[in-house]
Design a protein around this motif. Structure first.
Motif, PDB file in Angstrom:
ATOM      1  N   THR A 306     -29.374  -3.462 -11.932  1.00  0.00           N
ATOM      2  CA  THR A 306     -30.612  -2.676 -11.862  1.00  0.00           C
ATOM      3  C   THR A 306     -30.503  -1.312 -12.529  1.00  0.00           C
ATOM      4  O   THR A 306     -31.498  -0.578 -12.605  1.00  0.00           O
ATOM      5  CB  THR A 306     -31.053  -2.469 -10.403  1.00  0.00           C
ATOM      6  OG1 THR A 306     -30.036  -1.741  -9.687  1.00  0.00           O
ATOM      7  CG2 THR A 306     -31.312  -3.804  -9.715  1.00  0.00           C
ATOM      8  N   TYR A 313     -31.371   0.108  -7.691  1.00  0.00           N
ATOM      9  CA  TYR A 313     -30.730  -0.030  -6.384  1.00  0.00           C
ATOM     10  C   TYR A 313     -29.409   0.736  -6.419  1.00  0.00           C
ATOM     11  O   TYR A 313     -28.669   0.671  -7.417  1.00  0.00           O
ATOM     12  CB  TYR A 313     -30.478  -1.508  -6.063  1.00  0.00           C
ATOM     13  CG  TYR A 313     -29.358  -1.696  -5.055  1.00  0.00           C
ATOM     14  CD1 TYR A 313     -29.577  -1.480  -3.700  1.00  0.00           C
ATOM     15  CD2 TYR A 313     -28.071  -2.035  -5.480  1.00  0.00           C
ATOM     16  CE1 TYR A 313     -28.536  -1.600  -2.784  1.00  0.00           C
ATOM     17  CE2 TYR A 313     -27.034  -2.167  -4.575  1.00  0.00           C
ATOM     18  CZ  TYR A 313     -27.262  -1.941  -3.236  1.00  0.00           C
ATOM     19  OH  TYR A 313     -26.236  -2.055  -2.335  1.00  0.00           O
ATOM     20  N   PHE A 380     -37.032  -6.849 -10.306  1.00  0.00           N
ATOM     21  CA  PHE A 380     -35.941  -6.651  -9.350  1.00  0.00           C
ATOM     22  C   PHE A 380     -35.420  -7.997  -8.868  1.00  0.00           C
ATOM     23  O   PHE A 380     -34.206  -8.184  -8.704  1.00  0.00           O
ATOM     24  CB  PHE A 380     -36.434  -5.807  -8.179  1.00  0.00           C
ATOM     25  CG  PHE A 380     -35.340  -5.352  -7.246  1.00  0.00           C
ATOM     26  CD1 PHE A 380     -34.716  -4.133  -7.437  1.00  0.00           C
ATOM     27  CD2 PHE A 380     -34.940  -6.139  -6.176  1.00  0.00           C
ATOM     28  CE1 PHE A 380     -33.703  -3.701  -6.575  1.00  0.00           C
ATOM     29  CE2 PHE A 380     -33.939  -5.720  -5.316  1.00  0.00           C
ATOM     30  CZ  PHE A 380     -33.313  -4.497  -5.515  1.00  0.00           C
TER      31      PHE A 380
END
Length: 400
Positions: A306, A313, A380
């Motif tokens: 990410t 994150y 995500f």
């Protein structure tokens, strides 16, 4: 579920909750002002989810007050807005909010407007996803069980469906019916397994059978319930030795015990709207140190995946057991008796042949200042799929 509410005949704005996911107690409709509060139904205490349909307001300036005793009823990016029956959503924006109210001008030709705490994901969204992938040979739709109200509870299988796969993963969503943003993440993960062209997606398709329960509390999703803290306890606390109140959780228990080894179990949630843990994605630490170490290896892969995506994150955001609200008191009943309750994560620690098991909380609207929406949540989910592949493969998705 309430349906339509009377209004001043000189100002025929209609407010409705009689649709899948609808939720609100409409206290007043006065000219161009709507006053509502979340419908708590069988919720112990207070929670924040609401979703309404407004008709007859085209071209008008509306003000909506969301009354709530226990905290904010409007998120950090304002309410979610849909002009196409809840299929697509945008945030109205923080600038629209003043205290517990928000204001907007309804587009001139919008005869039906949906307003919600978050970006709804109901059975209609899942049906569209399944229809779009119906011809895919690596996706099967089955039945886990039927709910208390007779609704089918979907059990999806995708990836390696040929005989005994080298690895097996269970993914669950909507133990709490209102936590809709986690469903957008889950859909993004599934879409990446089915259609991704990177090495991780190919590895998952070849080596892993993914077993998925998209809506654990399927009745609550359809009715628009909070689901969180449902009396006498909710689905997420229904995995204790007494056998379970709900057909869905009983069936998941049997699935874990009878199917054979699961190399990972991942339960997707959304956090409380209030407090410092809301605007970030994070893993909730399990009590066992060995499993938490395994979760942190998965977390390291997710952090890397990410780092260049739309939503970041960070492992530093995780909540180890014994930190903040994540302690023994969080697993007691809220009916005044303080009875110990068991989560799916705790059940996995004690039953069956189960590898890494984790709870991942995903925010409703904002992650470290970046906008959470349906597109970024799906991205995500794709990153989570890649991280899961790396974790399961051990030394990289190209091996194993």
């Amino acid at each position: 579920m309430s349906t339509e509410h009377p209004v001043n005949p000189e100002h025929p704005v209609q407010v409705d909750t009689g649709f899948p996911g609808g939720n609100a107690v409409i206290e007043r409709v006065e000219a161009d002002r709507i006053v509502l509060r979340p419908d708590l139904r069988d919720t112990i205490g207070d929670w924040f989810y609401w979703c309404i349909c407004v008709r007859g307001a085209q071209g008008r300036d509306l003000t909506v007050q969301v009354r709530r005793d226990g905290g904010p009823g409007i998120g950090v990016r304002g309410p979610a807005v849909s002009t196409d029956g809840g299929h697509h959503w945008t945030w109205l924006g923080a600038d629209s909010v003043s205290g517990d109210e928000f204001s907007l001008t309804v587009p001139e030709h919008t005869t039906e407007l949906r307003l919600s705490f978050g970006m709804s994901y109901t059975a209609d969204h899942l049906e569209r996803f399944l229809a779009a992938n119906a011809a895919h040979g690596a996706l099967e739709r089955g039945l886990l069980t039927h709910s208390e109200q007779g609704r089918p509870v979907d059990l999806l299988r995708l990836g390696n469906l040929r005989g005994a796969p080298p690895r097996r993963v269970l993914l669950t969503g909507r133990h709490h019916a209102c936590e809709m943003m986690a469903s957008h993440v889950l859909e993004g993960l599934l879409a990446h397994v089915l259609g991704g062209d990177d090495v991780e997606a190919r590895w998952l398709a070849e080596h892993v059978e993914l077993v998925v329960v998209p809506f654990v509390d399927v009745d609550g999703v359809a009715r628009g319930d909070q689901g969180k803290n449902r009396a006498p306890h909710d689905h997420a606390r229904d995995y204790g030795p007494e056998g379970g109140l709900y057909p869905e959780t009983r069936a998941i228990r049997q699935l874990l015990v009878n199917t054979g080894r699961f190399d990972a179990v991942l339960d997707l949630h959304c956090p409380n709207v209030a407090g410092p843990t809301n605007q970030r994605a994070y893993f909730v630490g399990s009590e066992g140190a060995e499993n938490w170490e395994a979760v942190q290896r998965l977390a390291a892969a997710l952090e890397e995946e990410t780092a260049t995506g739309p939503l970041e994150y960070r492992r530093a955001d995780d909540l180890p057991f014994g930190t903040a609200w994540n302690g023994p008191a969080n697993y007691l009943s809220r009916d005044g008796l303080e009875t110990p309750l068991t989560s799916l994560d705790a059940f996995c620690a004690d039953h069956g042949d189960i590898g890494t098991h984790a709870v991942l909380e995903f925010p409703y609207a904002d992650a470290h200042g970046a906008e959470v929406n349906t597109a970024t949540a799906r991205a995500f989910g794709a990153a989570l799929a890649r991280a899961l592949a790396q974790h399961l493969a051990g030394n990289g998705a190209g091996q194993g």
